[in-house]
Design a protein around this motif. Structure first.
Motif, PDB file in Angstrom:
ATOM      1  N   MET A 195       1.194  -1.493  -0.007  1.00 33.06           N
ATOM      2  CA  MET A 195       0.291   0.290   0.118  1.00 33.06           C
ATOM      3  C   MET A 195       0.339   1.214  -0.014  1.00 33.06           C
ATOM      4  SD  MET A 195      -3.158  -0.957   2.607  1.00 33.06           S
ATOM      5  CE  MET A 195      -3.526   0.604   2.450  1.00 33.06           C
ATOM      6  N   PHE A 196       1.908   1.275   0.791  1.00 32.92           N
ATOM      7  CA  PHE A 196       2.908   2.565   0.637  1.00 32.92           C
ATOM      8  C   PHE A 196       3.414   2.410  -0.324  1.00 32.92           C
ATOM      9  CE2 PHE A 196       3.325   1.792   5.450  1.00 32.92           C
ATOM     10  CZ  PHE A 196       3.458   3.427   5.644  1.00 32.92           C
ATOM     11  N   GLU A 197       3.970   1.659  -0.792  1.00 33.48           N
ATOM     12  CA  GLU A 197       4.450   2.045  -2.328  1.00 33.48           C
ATOM     13  C   GLU A 197       3.175   2.023  -3.880  1.00 33.48           C
ATOM     14  OE1 GLU A 197       6.340  -2.239  -3.621  1.00 33.48           O
ATOM     15  OE2 GLU A 197       7.335  -2.041  -2.238  1.00 33.48           O
ATOM     16  N   THR A 198       2.303   1.555  -3.259  1.00 29.19           N
ATOM     17  CA  THR A 198       0.846   2.263  -4.546  1.00 29.19           C
ATOM     18  C   THR A 198       0.678   3.698  -4.454  1.00 29.19           C
ATOM     19  OG1 THR A 198       0.344   0.069  -4.715  1.00 29.19           O
ATOM     20  CG2 THR A 198      -1.399   2.301  -5.281  1.00 29.19           C
ATOM     21  N   MET A 199       0.683   4.229  -2.764  1.00 29.91           N
ATOM     22  CA  MET A 199       0.750   4.877  -2.592  1.00 29.91           C
ATOM     23  C   MET A 199       1.146   6.180  -2.774  1.00 29.91           C
ATOM     24  SD  MET A 199      -0.069   6.733   1.170  1.00 29.91           S
ATOM     25  CE  MET A 199       1.905   6.639   2.013  1.00 29.91           C
ATOM     26  N   ILE A 200       2.713   5.556  -2.916  1.00 24.95           N
ATOM     27  CA  ILE A 200       3.575   6.997  -3.198  1.00 24.95           C
ATOM     28  C   ILE A 200       3.931   6.880  -5.074  1.00 24.95           C
ATOM     29  CG2 ILE A 200       6.137   6.844  -3.417  1.00 24.95           C
ATOM     30  CD1 ILE A 200       6.283   5.754  -0.264  1.00 24.95           C
ATOM     31  N   SER A 201       4.116   5.579  -5.686  1.00 24.01           N
ATOM     32  CA  SER A 201       3.390   5.358  -6.840  1.00 24.01           C
ATOM     33  C   SER A 201       2.760   7.129  -7.660  1.00 24.01           C
ATOM     34  CB  SER A 201       4.245   4.738  -8.355  1.00 24.01           C
ATOM     35  OG  SER A 201       2.705   3.800  -6.925  1.00 24.01           O
ATOM     36  N   ALA A 202       1.358   6.856  -6.721  1.00 25.17           N
ATOM     37  CA  ALA A 202       0.453   7.555  -6.751  1.00 25.17           C
ATOM     38  C   ALA A 202       0.906   8.806  -6.801  1.00 25.17           C
ATOM     39  CB  ALA A 202      -0.881   6.718  -6.403  1.00 25.17           C
ATOM     40  N   ASP A 203       1.798   9.245  -5.828  1.00 27.11           N
ATOM     41  CA  ASP A 203       1.595  11.285  -5.305  1.00 27.11           C
ATOM     42  C   ASP A 203       0.877  11.045  -4.313  1.00 27.11           C
ATOM     43  OD1 ASP A 203       4.263  10.912  -6.376  1.00 27.11           O
ATOM     44  OD2 ASP A 203       2.971  12.612  -8.178  1.00 27.11           O
ATOM     45  N   GLY A 204       0.263  10.160  -4.095  1.00 27.49           N
ATOM     46  CA  GLY A 204      -0.465  10.199  -2.454  1.00 27.49           C
ATOM     47  C   GLY A 204       0.312  10.107  -1.523  1.00 27.49           C
ATOM     48  N   VAL A 205      -0.350  11.076  -0.301  1.00 29.16           N
ATOM     49  CA  VAL A 205      -0.639  11.016   0.919  1.00 29.16           C
ATOM     50  C   VAL A 205      -0.992   9.905   2.278  1.00 29.16           C
ATOM     51  CG1 VAL A 205       0.495  13.082   1.147  1.00 29.16           C
ATOM     52  CG2 VAL A 205      -2.050  12.934   1.660  1.00 29.16           C
ATOM     53  N   GLY A 206      -2.300   9.510   1.652  1.00 26.10           N
ATOM     54  CA  GLY A 206      -2.707   8.031   2.742  1.00 26.10           C
ATOM     55  C   GLY A 206      -3.311   7.618   1.576  1.00 26.10           C
ATOM     56  N   LEU A 207      -3.526   6.054   2.412  1.00 23.04           N
ATOM     57  CA  LEU A 207      -4.205   5.099   1.251  1.00 23.04           C
ATOM     58  C   LEU A 207      -4.812   4.343   2.539  1.00 23.04           C
ATOM     59  CD1 LEU A 207      -4.553   4.181  -1.660  1.00 23.04           C
ATOM     60  CD2 LEU A 207      -3.098   2.821  -1.079  1.00 23.04           C
ATOM     61  N   ALA A 208      -6.340   3.766   1.789  1.00 23.92           N
ATOM     62  CA  ALA A 208      -7.488   3.220   3.076  1.00 23.92           C
ATOM     63  C   ALA A 208      -7.437   2.342   2.164  1.00 23.92           C
ATOM     64  CB  ALA A 208      -8.661   4.106   3.063  1.00 23.92           C
ATOM     65  N   ALA A 209      -7.454   1.223   3.133  1.00 27.16           N
ATOM     66  CA  ALA A 209      -7.488  -0.820   2.449  1.00 27.16           C
ATOM     67  C   ALA A 209      -8.957  -0.791   1.721  1.00 27.16           C
ATOM     68  CB  ALA A 209      -7.375  -1.230   3.604  1.00 27.16           C
ATOM     69  N   PRO A 210      -9.462  -0.049   2.365  1.00 24.82           N
ATOM     70  CA  PRO A 210     -10.503  -0.147   1.025  1.00 24.82           C
ATOM     71  C   PRO A 210     -10.786   0.215  -0.236  1.00 24.82           C
ATOM     72  CG  PRO A 210     -11.889   1.195   2.635  1.00 24.82           C
ATOM     73  CD  PRO A 210     -10.361   1.082   3.108  1.00 24.82           C
ATOM     74  N   GLN A 211      -9.732   1.283  -0.267  1.00 26.50           N
ATOM     75  CA  GLN A 211      -8.961   1.972  -1.692  1.00 26.50           C
ATOM     76  C   GLN A 211      -8.140   0.376  -2.797  1.00 26.50           C
ATOM     77  OE1 GLN A 211      -7.534   5.424   0.276  1.00 26.50           O
ATOM     78  NE2 GLN A 211      -8.146   6.499  -2.084  1.00 26.50           N
ATOM     79  N   VAL A 212      -8.037  -0.455  -1.550  1.00 30.53           N
ATOM     80  CA  VAL A 212      -7.660  -1.345  -2.588  1.00 30.53           C
ATOM     81  C   VAL A 212      -7.931  -2.440  -2.526  1.00 30.53           C
ATOM     82  CG1 VAL A 212      -5.438   0.236  -2.860  1.00 30.53           C
ATOM     83  CG2 VAL A 212      -5.579  -1.400  -0.701  1.00 30.53           C
ATOM     84  N   GLY A 213      -9.590  -1.935  -2.410  1.00 32.57           N
ATOM     85  CA  GLY A 213     -10.451  -3.389  -1.957  1.00 32.57           C
ATOM     86  C   GLY A 213     -10.594  -4.549  -1.452  1.00 32.57           C
ATOM     87  N   ILE A 214      -9.713  -3.938   0.275  1.00 40.12           N
ATOM     88  CA  ILE A 214      -9.832  -4.422   1.241  1.00 40.12           C
ATOM     89  C   ILE A 214     -10.886  -3.906   2.431  1.00 40.12           C
ATOM     90  CG2 ILE A 214      -8.742  -5.547   2.628  1.00 40.12           C
ATOM     91  CD1 ILE A 214      -6.275  -5.454   0.763  1.00 40.12           C
ATOM     92  N   SER A 215     -11.975  -4.742   2.768  1.00 43.78           N
ATOM     93  CA  SER A 215     -13.022  -3.698   3.532  1.00 43.78           C
ATOM     94  C   SER A 215     -12.717  -4.337   4.970  1.00 43.78           C
ATOM     95  CB  SER A 215     -14.316  -4.750   2.858  1.00 43.78           C
ATOM     96  OG  SER A 215     -15.484  -3.532   3.790  1.00 43.78           O
ATOM     97  N   LYS A 216     -11.218  -3.374   5.142  1.00 41.83           N
ATOM     98  CA  LYS A 216     -10.583  -3.581   6.657  1.00 41.83           C
ATOM     99  C   LYS A 216     -10.450  -2.686   6.934  1.00 41.83           C
ATOM    100  CE  LYS A 216     -10.507  -8.250   7.617  1.00 41.83           C
ATOM    101  NZ  LYS A 216     -10.384  -8.786   9.072  1.00 41.83           N
ATOM    102  N   ARG A 217     -10.337  -2.205   8.346  1.00 40.68           N
ATOM    103  CA  ARG A 217     -10.448  -0.998   9.122  1.00 40.68           C
ATOM    104  C   ARG A 217      -8.978  -0.968   9.215  1.00 40.68           C
ATOM    105  NH1 ARG A 217     -14.584   1.202  10.454  1.00 40.68           N
ATOM    106  NH2 ARG A 217     -13.262   2.772  11.451  1.00 40.68           N
TER     107      ARG A 217
END
Length: 192
Positions: free
Chosen positions: A34-56
């Motif tokens: 998730m960190f790698e995905t967020m960084i490559s997308a120029d994001g500052v935060g990424l939540a599990a549901p944003q990558v298809g995982i319905s967990k907190r």
């Protein structure tokens, strides 16, 4: 990891808590991805549901450049003072809106090693990111906190984008089937 976009059901679901036995090497690998995905997308935060995982859980890198993991987070205190800030989201690329949120928060969560921690009186960008990502865990998007007209236009925009993508995919599949049928007919002729 593929980032889910507005219109996908997982973004509107309330996520389930992570069990203590789930804080393991597999989860840590997911968090790193998730960190790698967020960084490559120029994001500052990424939540599990944003990558298809319905967990907190969610990951954050704020303006202090510290990698932070929040598992089963709870915002336990918010300031009475609010501020407005232009927010965007990796699940709604290309759109942003000014959103009002509390200036300071206190948050309790579990880290990637299963240890509970509390961050008190967090402010600035980090406070905003935590609130934004925590909303994702409850099926809330930042557009739900802003202007209703902007929200409706954004939902319609992403609906049309999804329809165009679906149409393109259907056309591509039809073209592929047509080529396969022509090839099969050609091969059948050769066989006679």
């Amino acid at each position: 990891m593929r980032i889910c976009k507005l219109g996908e059901d997982v973004l509107r679901q309330k996520c389930v808590p992570v069990e203590s036995n789930e804080v393991n090497d597999e989860l840590r690998a997911t968090l790193n991805e998730m960190f790698e995905t967020m960084i490559s997308a120029d994001g500052v935060g990424l939540a599990a549901p944003q990558v298809g995982i319905s967990k907190r859980f969610f990951v954050v890198i704020s303006d202090d450049n510290v990698r932070r993991v929040f598992i089963n987070p709870e915002i336990i205190k918010t300031s009475a003072e609010n501020s407005e800030y232009e927010e965007g989201c990796l699940s709604l690329p290309g759109v942003s809106e000014k959103i009002v949120r509390p200036v300071k928060i206190s948050v309790s969560a579990i880290d990637e090693n299963g240890k509970r921690f509390v961050l008190d009186d967090v402010d600035g960008l980090l406070a905003r990111i935590i609130q934004h990502e925590n909303d994702h865990l409850n099926g809330i998007l930042y557009i739900d906190r802003g202007d209703e007209e902007f929200k409706n236009k954004t939902v319609e925009l992403f609906k049309k984008k999804a329809e165009r993508a679906q149409k393109k995919l259907a056309e591509k599949e039809a073209k592929k089937r047509s080529l396969e049928a022509k090839l099969a007919a050609k091969n059948a002729k050769k066989g006679k």
